[in-house]
Scaffold this active site. Structure first.
Site, PDB file in Angstrom:
ATOM      1  N   SER A   1       4.763   4.227  10.008  1.00  0.00           N
ATOM      2  CA  SER A   1       5.479   2.998  10.337  1.00  0.00           C
ATOM      3  C   SER A   1       5.250   1.903   9.315  1.00  0.00           C
ATOM      4  CB  SER A   1       5.048   2.492  11.722  1.00  0.00           C
ATOM      5  OG  SER A   1       3.675   2.149  11.712  1.00  0.00           O
TER       6      SER A   1
ATOM      7  N   HIS B   1       0.818  -1.210   0.000  1.00  0.00           N
ATOM      8  CA  HIS B   1       0.000   0.000   0.000  1.00  0.00           C
ATOM      9  C   HIS B   1       0.853   1.261   0.000  1.00  0.00           C
ATOM     10  CE1 HIS B   1       0.345  -0.418   4.507  1.00  0.00           C
ATOM     11  NE2 HIS B   1       0.396   0.888   4.444  1.00  0.00           N
TER      12      HIS B   1
ATOM     13  N   ASP C   1       0.521  -7.582   1.299  1.00  0.00           N
ATOM     14  CA  ASP C   1       0.897  -6.193   1.545  1.00  0.00           C
ATOM     15  C   ASP C   1       2.413  -6.010   1.588  1.00  0.00           C
ATOM     16  OD1 ASP C   1       0.615  -3.534   1.973  1.00  0.00           O
ATOM     17  OD2 ASP C   1      -0.229  -3.685   3.989  1.00  0.00           O
TER      18      ASP C   1
END
Length: 1024
Positions: free
Chosen positions: A235, A122, A153
C-alpha cells in the site's frame, strides 16, 4: 524461491513516546506477498545484508467489517481507481539506506499530460531504480524516477501517457488543505499484494511526529497524519482521498504491533515539487541540518518555555498543542554552535512557527540565504542567524565501484541517524563485497584512510584508489556508524583483475537512469619479490620429526569473485600441507578451494604471502592441489612425508591441527573409526560433497575444533590429512561442517602424476555407494557362500557396498549398474572397503560381480571420465548466473532437462523480480529450445533491450513453468565467463552489447555479478 514481495506500508514500532530511538537496530520491516509466476517457494532473508521485505507483523489482527460505501463514495472511487497504479520495481543495487530489492507498491497519477506519478520515496529509492506501472485496466508502462525527496517520503515517477491506449489517463488533484481531523477517507491502493484494495478510515490526528524505522530510511522534520485504515504490504504510495475525489495525503507507514493505525504524509511538499517540475524549475529543498520534533506544551514547559511565549503561541494558533523542539544538531552543519538540542523554536524571520509545514515553506524559499531564528533555551531567549543549505547538496547522487565494492559520500539520512557530520567523515561503503568484504559487514561503515592516506570524501577516495596497483596489499582504517568510538584496521588484497574497471555511476534525473563511466584502468601488479621467513618451533612433541612438520604447513586463503556450483561462501581459509616444497605443491580441502575461478593466496610461516593457482580438484575425495612459486620464498619449507600404509582403527597417532584462530595444537590420540563418509546432500542448493571415500575419526576433542591438520606417526610420516568437509545447510540456516581424516595412500598416485608434470585423467563410477551389513546383504540376495568369502577377505569389517544413487551423466554412457545393486567384486577383488573402489580411477571398464533382485550377475561396467566435471563456462544474463549443471546437481537429480542451470542471481535484477530461481533449468527462450549454453546465448543475445521475452523452465523437482521477463542491459548486461589458460587469471570475459556484438572484457554499464549474489541457500553468509 524468494519471490519479490510487496514493498510494505512501512512499519514503525510502537514506543511509549514518539522520541526517535537513536542507534538502535529495529527489525527491518515489510510484508511478504506471493510473487508473479513463481511455482516454488523459498523463505525470504538468505543474504547477509538486511532484507526490507521480511514479514514483521505475524500476529493476526481482526478488524470489524466495514459498511458498504454510499453511492457518492462509490462514484468517487470509480474516478479514483483510474488514476491509481500498481508499481512493480527493482532497486538494482544497494545505495545509502536501501538494499537491492524487488518489490511492488502503489502510486497515483498527478499529471496526465506529462505522465507524472506520486509515490513514496522508499519506493523510488535513493539509488538506481527500474520499474513499470500497471493501470486498472492492466495496461502497463515503463516508469522512470524524475524526483526523490532527500528527506520526506515521496518521489515522482514519469511514464509515457501515449503508451496507455485503451483508457483515458486521468489525474488526481492534490488538496493538502482538505486534510482535517474527522474527515472520512479511503485508501486506494495495491494492498497486501492485491491489484486493488479500498480501505476506509477517519483522520484522527494531524500532528504526530514522523515514524522511525530503525537504520533504514526514515522521514523526519515533518508531521504525519494518523488514521485507522489497516493498510498493509504493497500500500506504500497509495492516495488518501476524500469524498470529493481529491488526494489529501499520501499513505506511508503504520504500526507493527498489530494495531490498525496508519500514518500519512501531508501533500504540501509533494504539491510544491510537482509544480516545480511542471514549470521546469529545480526543486530546491532547504535545510539547516537540524532535526526538530513536535513536543506538547507540558514538555516544552519542562524544557524552559516561558508562560508568555506559551500564551503567545496559543493565541496565534488556537488549536496548537505542540511546539517545535531541536532534537539533533549535526556537527559542522549550519546550526552547529547556533542551536542546541532542547531549544524551543519560537519564530523564524520574525514569524511565529509551531508547525513543520510552515517551517518547510520558509526553508525551501531561503536556500542560499540565512534565516533568523528566535529560540528559547532554559527560559532564555536567543536569536541566531543560520545559513540555509540545499538538501540535494548533502544527498549523494553518485557512487563508485572498485575492487568489487561500492562507495559514496555519507548522506544526510545516515548523518542525521547517527548524529555525525555530513562532510569529511569518510567514504560510506554501500556494497561491501569483493576485496572490501571485511568483518562480515555488508554496509554501514566509513572508510577513513586507504594506504595511510586520508579519504574524507569520494573524490579523494577515487584519487587514492586510482594509484594502487592490482594485487597490492593495502591497509585501510574504518569506523562503523554503529560504533564511532572504534577505529578499525584491516589489511586487504586489492582485486583489479576480476573487477578491472573503476566505474562512476551518476544519477540522471532527465532519463531516470544512472549513467556509468570508466574513470580508471587498473595499474599492473608489481613484480613479486623473494621474501625471507622462519617457522616457529613446536614444543613437547613425541618426536623431533613431528615438530618439524610445522615447516610443512601453509595458510591457504581462497577468494571467490563469482558464486558458482552452489558454494555458499565468498572467502575461505584453511591450512594446507606442502607435499612438494621444491615445486610448491600444497594439498587443501575442497571446502576451502571449491573451484578454480578464484584467487589463491598462500602464507608461509605467517610471514610471506604469495599467489597460488589451482592445479587439481579431486571429483570425489574432498581435496584440491594448489601451487605457488617456490622461488619467491626464502624459508625452510619442508615436503611432508606421506605414509604408504593405511592407518587402521585403534592405531596410536599424533594429531596436529589448527584451530579456528589459526593456532597450532597437538595431542597424542588414537583412531576410533575408519568408515565410509556419508555427508547429506544439500537440497536447497546442491554443492560439492565428498563421496565414496573413507573417513577417519580420532579420540581427541581437538579434532572437532580444527578444520585443518594431519595425523602423524612417531617418525613424522603423515598418515592422514585432517580436512573440513562441507555438509548440508541446517534448519538454523547454518552450513554444517564435518572435520574428518583422509588416509594419505589415496593421494599418492595423483600426487606422483602431478610431480611428473601431468594432470591426472581420472575415471569414476558415476554413482554413490553405501555400506550395508551382512544382515542386509542376505535380504538383498547375497548367498551364504559369498558371505563366507567376505568374512575371509576382511576380518576387521564385514560389509558390502550398495549403489544408493546414480549420477546423471551428460554423455551417452550405457546404464549398467542400478540403484539397489550390491557390489561383490570389481576386477576379481572382493570389495569390503571404500578404498578398494579406487580401482575405478584407472580403468575404462570394470568386470563386476553384483547381486540384483536376488540374482547374481556378471557385468562389464564402464567408468566415465572425470576431467570435465568442473565448471568451465558461465553466463550472466538479466542478473542470473547460469552454467552447465555441476557434478553435485547431477548426483542429486534423476533427469537433466537442460544444460542451462541457474546457479545464482542478483538481488534487484530481472531474474529476482520475475522469480527465476537458483536450481531452475532453462529449457526454452521464446519457444526455442535451449539444451546447452551455446543455444541459450544465441537466443538471449537476439532479444532487444527493454523488451519482454518468455522463459520456459523446469524446477529441480521436475515442475515445468513459464515466466515472462523484461531484458535490462543497462543495469544487467549479458556477460560470458570462459575458462582460458592463456588469460592471467585463467578465465576470459566477453560482454555482449545491446546489439548482440561480443566485446572482450568487462562492460561499462551495469552491475557486475558479485560473490554476494543469492545462490538458493537460505540464511546469512558467514565469512571466515
Amino acid at each position: 524461491m524468494a519471490s519479490p514481495t510487496s514493498r510494505s506500508k512501512r512499519k514503525a514500532a510502537s514506543p511509549t513516546a514518539e522520541r526517535p530511538i537513536k542507534q538502535f537496530r529495529h527489525a527491518l520491516n515489510g510484508s511478504g506477498s506471493s510473487g508473479l509466476n513463481t511455482p516454488d517457494s523459498e523463505a525470504v532473508g538468505f543474504v547477509s545484508k538486511g532484507d526490507h521485505d521480511q514479514v514483521d507483523d505475524e500476529v493476526p489482527v481482526f478488524y470489524p467489517t466495514q459498511p458498504a460505501d454510499s453511492a457518492e463514495w462509490q462514484a468517487t472511487i470509480e474516478n479514483v481507481v483510474r488514476c491509481v497504479v500498481s508499481i512493480r520495481f527493482c532497486q538494482t543495487c544497494s545505495f545509502d539506506t536501501d538494499p537491492a530489492c524487488a518489490s511492488e507498491a502503489t502510486g497515483f497519477v498527478v499529471d496526465a499530460e506529462r505522465g507524472l506519478i506520486v509515490t513514496n520515496r522508499h519506493v523510488v529509492g535513493a539509488g538506481p531504480f527500474t520499474g513499470y506501472v500497471v493501470f486498472d485496466n492492466h495496461e502497463e508502462a515503463d516508469a522512470y524516477p524524475v524526483y526523490r525527496d532527500p528527506v520526506h517520503d515521496f518521489g515522482i515517477l514519469r511514464f509515457d501517457p501515449k503508451s496507455i491506449k485503451y483508457m483515458p489517463v486521468s489525474a488526481l488533484p492534490l488538496r493538502p488543505e482538505a486534510a482535517k481531523v474527522g474527515v472520512e477517507i479511503r485508501v486506494v491502493g495495491n494492498d497486501a499484494g492485491e491489484k486493488l484494495s479500498i480501505l476506509s478510515g477517519v483522520i484522527s490526528r494531524l500532528d504526530r511526529n514522523a515514524p522511525e524505522y530503525g537504520e533504514g530510511y526514515s522521514d523526519f522534520n515533518t508531521c504525519y497524519y494518523q488514521a485507522n485504515a489497516a493498510a498493509s504490504g504493497g500500500s506504500s504510495g497509495s492516495p488518501v482521498v476524500n469524498i470529493d475525489g481529491a488526494a489529501i495525503a499520501l499513505q506511508a507507514g503504520g504500526r507493527s504491533d498489530g494495531a490498525s493505525t496508519d500514518y500519512f504524509l501531508p501533500l504540501d511538499r509533494p504539491l510544491r515539487a510537482l509544480r516545480c517540475i511542471q514549470e521546469g524549475r529545480h526543486v530546491d529543498r532547504g535545510t539547516i541540518q537540524c532535526q526538530f520534533l513536535l513536543k506538547p506544551f507540558d514538555e516544552c514547559r519542562r524544557l524552559g518555555l516561558t508562560e508568555n511565549w506559551e500564551a503567545a503561541a496559543r493565541a496565534a494558533f488556537s488549536t496548537a498543542t505542540n511546539m517545535l523542539v531541536a532534537e539533533i544538531v549535526l556537527p559542522e552543519g549550519p546550526s552547529h554552535g547556533m542551536i542546541e538540542e532542547g531549544d524551543v523554536l519560537l519564530k523564524v524571520n520574525g514569524e511565529m512557527v509551531t508547525q513543520f509545514i510552515r517551517l518547510d515553506d520558509i526553508l525551501d524559499s531561503s536556500v542560499g540565504n540565512s534565516v533568523r531564528l528566535t529560540l528559547q533555551r532554559g527560559g532564555v531567549d536567543r536569536e541566531v542567524d543560520v545559513a540555509v543549505g540545499n538538501l540535494h547538496d548533502i544527498t549523494p547522487d553518485r557512487f563508485v565501484t572498485v575492487a568489487g565494492g561500492s562507495f559514496h559520500d555519507l548522506s544526510y539520512q545516515q548523518a542525521r541517524l547517527y548524529g555525525v557530520a555530513c562532510k569529511g567523515g569518510g567514504v560510506f561503503v554501500c556494497e561491501s563485497t569483493g576485496a572490501f568484504r571485511v568483518d562480515s559487514a555488508d554496509s554501514g561503515w566509513m572508510v577513513q584512510s586507504v594506504q595511510h592516506k586520508k579519504t574524507p570524501d569520494l573524490k579523494t577516495f577515487i584519487e587514492v584508489m586510482s594509484q594502487i596497483p592490482d594485487q597490492a596489499r593495502i591497509v585501510i582504517t574504518y569506523k562503523h556508524l554503529r560504533d564511532l568510538h572504534t577505529l578499525n584496521t584491516a589489511i586487504l588484497t586489492l582485486d583489479r583483475h576480476w573487477n578491472q574497471k573503476m566505474r562512476l555511476a551518476v544519477r540522471n534525473d532527465t532519463t531516470g537512469l544512472w549513467d556509468f563511466e570508466d574513470i580508471g584502468d587498473p595499474l599492473p601488479p608489481l613484480p613479486p619479490k623473494r621474501m625471507k621467513a622462519s617457522f616457529i618451533q613446536l614444543e613437547h612433541t613425541s618426536h623431533p620429526a613431528v615438530a618439524d612438520l610445522v615447516r610443512s604447513f601453509v595458510r591457504v586463503t581462497c577468494v571467490l569473485p563469482l558464486k558458482l556450483d552452489g558454494f555458499p561462501r565468498n572467502r575461505k581459509w584453511g591450512m594446507g600441507l606442502v607435499i612438494d616444497a621444491e615445486k610448491g605443491l600444497v594439498v587443501i580441502s575442497r571446502a576451502v578451494v571449491p573451484y578454480d575461478l578464484c584467487d589463491i593466496w598462500i602464507t608461509i610461516a605467517d610471514s610471506v604471502l604469495v599467489m597460488g593457482k589451482v592445479v587439481f580438484l579431486h571429483p570425489l575425495q574432498n581435496y584440491a592441489i594448489v601451487q605457488y612459486d617456490a622461488s619467491l620464498v626464502d624459508a625452510p619449507v619442508m615436503s611432508a612425508r606421506l605414509s604408504t600404509d593405511t592407518i587402521a582403527q585403534g592405531a596410536s597417532t599424533t594429531f596436529i591441527g589448527f584451530n579456528r584462530s589459526g593456532r597450532i595444537v597437538h595431542a597424542a590420540t588414537s583412531v576410533t573409526e575408519v568408515t565410509a563418509v556419508s555427508i547429506p546432500a544439500n537440497s536447497g542448493a546442491p554443492r560439492y560433497r565428498a563421496l565414496n571415500v573413507d573417513a577417519i575419526t580420532v579420540d581427541t576433542n581437538l579434532s572437532q575444533q580444527c578444520g585443518s591438520g594431519v595425523l602423524v606417526d612417531g617418525e613424522g610420516n603423515v598418515q592422514a590429512l585432517w580436512l573440513t568437509y562441507l555438509g548440508e545447510r541446517n534448519h538454523a540456516s547454518r552450513d554444517e561442517e564435518y572435520h574428518l581424516g583422509l588416509a594419505t595412500p589415496t593421494l599418492l598416485q595423483v600426487l606422483s602424476q602431478i610431480q611428473q608434470g601431468s594432470i591426472p585423467k581420472l575415471r569414476i563410477l558415476a554413482m554413490e555407494f553405501r555400506a550395508i551389513a551382512m544382515s542386509q546383504a542376505r535380504i538383498m540376495g547375497v548367498s551364504e557362500k559369498w558371505i563366507e568369502k567376505i568374512a575371509e577377505a576382511n576380518k576387521h569389517s564385514h560389509h558390502l557396498f550398495l549403489v544408493s544413487k546414480r549420477t546423471f551423466e551428460r554423455g551417452n554412457y550405457p546404464t549398467v549398474l542400478l540403484e539397489g545393486d550390491v557390489i561383490l567384486t570389481l576386477n576379481g577383488k572382493i570389495i569390503t572397503r571404500v578404498s578398494e573402489l579406487d580401482v575405478m580411477y584407472d580403468n575404462e571398464v570394470l568386470d563386476a560381480v553384483i547381486v540384483r533382485e536376488n540374482q547374481e550377475m556378471q557385468l562389464e561396467v564402464p567408468t566415465v571420465p572425470a576431467d570435465n566435471v568442473e565448471t568451465d563456462h558461465a553466463i550472466s544474463f538479466c542478473g542470473a548466473l547460469v552454467h552447465v549443471p555441476h557434478l553435485a546437481v547431477r548426483q542429486q537429480i534423476s533427469k537433466l532437462h537442460s544444460e542451462v542451470y541457474v546457479s545464482a542471481r542478483s538481488r534487484g535484477s530481472p531474474s529476482y523480480q520475475y522469480g527465476l530461481a537458483p536450481t531452475n533449468f532453462i529449457t526454452h527462450i521464446n519457444g526455442k529450445p535451449t539444451p546447452d549454453l551455446k543455444s541459450f546465448l544465441e537466443a538471449v543475445t537476439k532479444i532487444p533491450d527493454n523488451t519482454y521475452f518468455r522463459i520456459r523452465a523446469m524446477t529441480f523437482d521436475n515442475v515445468p513453468w513459464v515466466v515472462t521477463m523484461k531484458k535490462n542491459e543497462h543495469y544487467f548486461p549479458t556477460m560470458e565467463w570462459i575458462k582460458d589458460g592463456s588469460e592471467p587469471c585463467g578465465w576470459k570475459r566477453i560482454t555482449y552489447e545491446s546489439n548482440g556484438k561480443a566485446v572482450e572484457g568487462e562492460p561499462t554499464d551495469g552491475m557486475m555479478p558479485t560473490n554476494g549474489d543469492d545462490n538458493g541457500d537460505i540464511g546469512d553468509e558467514i565469512l571466515e
